[in-house]
Design a protein around this motif. Structure first.
Motif, mmCIF file in Angstrom:
data_model
loop_
_atom_site.group_PDB
_atom_site.id
_atom_site.type_symbol
_atom_site.label_atom_id
_atom_site.label_comp_id
_atom_site.label_asym_id
_atom_site.label_seq_id
_atom_site.Cartn_x
_atom_site.Cartn_y
_atom_site.Cartn_z
ATOM 1 N N ARG A 125 15.099 7.033 2.549
ATOM 2 C CA ARG A 125 15.372 6.194 1.387
ATOM 3 C C ARG A 125 14.588 4.886 1.438
ATOM 4 N N ARG A 126 14.475 4.318 2.626
ATOM 5 C CA ARG A 126 13.741 3.055 2.762
ATOM 6 C C ARG A 126 12.247 3.330 2.839
ATOM 7 N N TRP A 127 11.460 2.547 2.109
ATOM 8 C CA TRP A 127 10.016 2.751 2.127
ATOM 9 C C TRP A 127 9.458 2.560 3.535
ATOM 10 N N GLN A 128 10.062 1.650 4.315
ATOM 11 C CA GLN A 128 9.568 1.398 5.665
ATOM 12 C C GLN A 128 9.641 2.666 6.520
ATOM 13 N N ASP A 129 10.779 3.346 6.465
ATOM 14 C CA ASP A 129 10.952 4.548 7.276
ATOM 15 C C ASP A 129 10.042 5.678 6.794
ATOM 16 N N ALA A 130 9.907 5.811 5.484
ATOM 17 C CA ALA A 130 9.041 6.848 4.934
ATOM 18 C C ALA A 130 7.586 6.611 5.343
ATOM 19 N N GLN A 131 7.161 5.352 5.293
ATOM 20 C CA GLN A 131 5.767 5.064 5.623
ATOM 21 C C GLN A 131 5.497 5.201 7.120
ATOM 22 N N LEU A 132 6.452 4.823 7.946
ATOM 23 C CA LEU A 132 6.284 5.016 9.387
ATOM 24 C C LEU A 132 6.109 6.497 9.709
ATOM 25 N N CYS A 133 6.914 7.327 9.075
ATOM 26 C CA CYS A 133 6.814 8.771 9.268
ATOM 27 C C CYS A 133 5.460 9.287 8.787
ATOM 28 N N ASN A 140 0.801 -1.222 0.000
ATOM 29 C CA ASN A 140 0.000 0.000 0.000
ATOM 30 C C ASN A 140 0.836 1.275 0.000
ATOM 31 N N HIS A 141 2.139 1.133 -0.113
ATOM 32 C CA HIS A 141 3.008 2.296 0.075
ATOM 33 C C HIS A 141 2.704 3.426 -0.908
ATOM 34 N N GLN A 142 2.675 3.123 -2.187
ATOM 35 C CA GLN A 142 2.450 4.175 -3.175
ATOM 36 C C GLN A 142 1.055 4.772 -3.045
ATOM 37 N N SER A 143 0.073 3.935 -2.737
ATOM 38 C CA SER A 143 -1.299 4.430 -2.564
ATOM 39 C C SER A 143 -1.383 5.403 -1.391
#
Length: 216
Positions: free
Chosen positions: A36-44, A12-15
């Motif tokens: 840079r990591r999708w995990q960190d971006a999504q947590l934020c 669901n990251h891009q959505s």
């Protein structure tokens, strides 16, 4: 007090980015996209989304503007409510209350050893962990409790973990008293909340998981 939490999802990251980035300020967008990591971006990102959802759903506040105090602790502009966000592994949680608070969650990682944190403990705390039957539980209790206090205080990395001791869920930092309470957010994670307000000792927060279909 309410505590909302959810889990990150690569599918669901891009959505999530497409839906929420246009809603937030340019500064908030930059904070998310700097990772840079999708995990960190999504947590934020999800920390901001949970705050927005919680304020609108439980406090009828739609116009949200946050700021940062000189000690770098975030706050809600124009309202008497307070919030704090924490994340670990795949879980992100947002606590909102009528008084200043801090929250810390930590994943029960079996690869972690208390020996790696001895330099951040007082002699008494280290002895308590070594004497405990479940050393890992004692370590994560110590860790989340102290991190929650530091976040409630607002000093961040400027306040070493071994500079104060918590006794009977209370401690004093620079003449200010803080209180802690253990909470269960989700199996596999340890968590504490803390505040300079004694109300936190008896609070029974509403803890709710916000499912992906709600966020999307």
């Amino acid at each position: 007090m309410i505590i909302l939490y959810t889990f990150i999802s690569e599918a669901n990251h891009q959505s999530l980015l497409d839906r929420y980035l246009p809603v937030f300020s340019q500064k908030s967008k930059q904070n998310v996209l700097r990772y840079r990591r999708w995990q960190d971006a999504q947590l934020c990102l999800l920390g901001k989304v949970l705050l927005q959802y919680g304020l609108k759903t439980y406090y009828n506040i739609s116009d949200i503007e946050t700021g940062v105090l000189p000690n770098k602790k975030p706050y809600l502009k124009g309202h008497s409510l307070h919030f704090n966000i924490s994340h670990s592994k795949e879980l992100v949680a947002c606590a909102i209350a009528e008084y200043p608070l801090g929250i810390d969650v930590e994943f029960n990682d079996p690869k972690v050893s208390y020996h790696d944190f001895t330099f951040q403990m007082t002699d008494k705390e280290l002895q308590e962990i070594q004497d405990a039957e479940d050393k890992m539980k004692k370590l994560f209790t110590y860790w989340t409790r102290k991190e929650a206090v530091i976040k409630a205080h607002g000093a961040g990395m400027m306040l070493p973990l071994d500079s104060f001791e918590i006794i009977n869920n209370a401690c004093s930092i620079e003449g200010q008293k803080f209180f802690t309470k253990e909470i269960l957010i989700h199996e596999g994670y340890y968590s504490h909340i803390a505040s300079s307000d004694q109300k936190i000792k008896d609070v029974m927060p509403l803890i709710k998981c916000i499912e992906e279909d709600i966020l999307l």
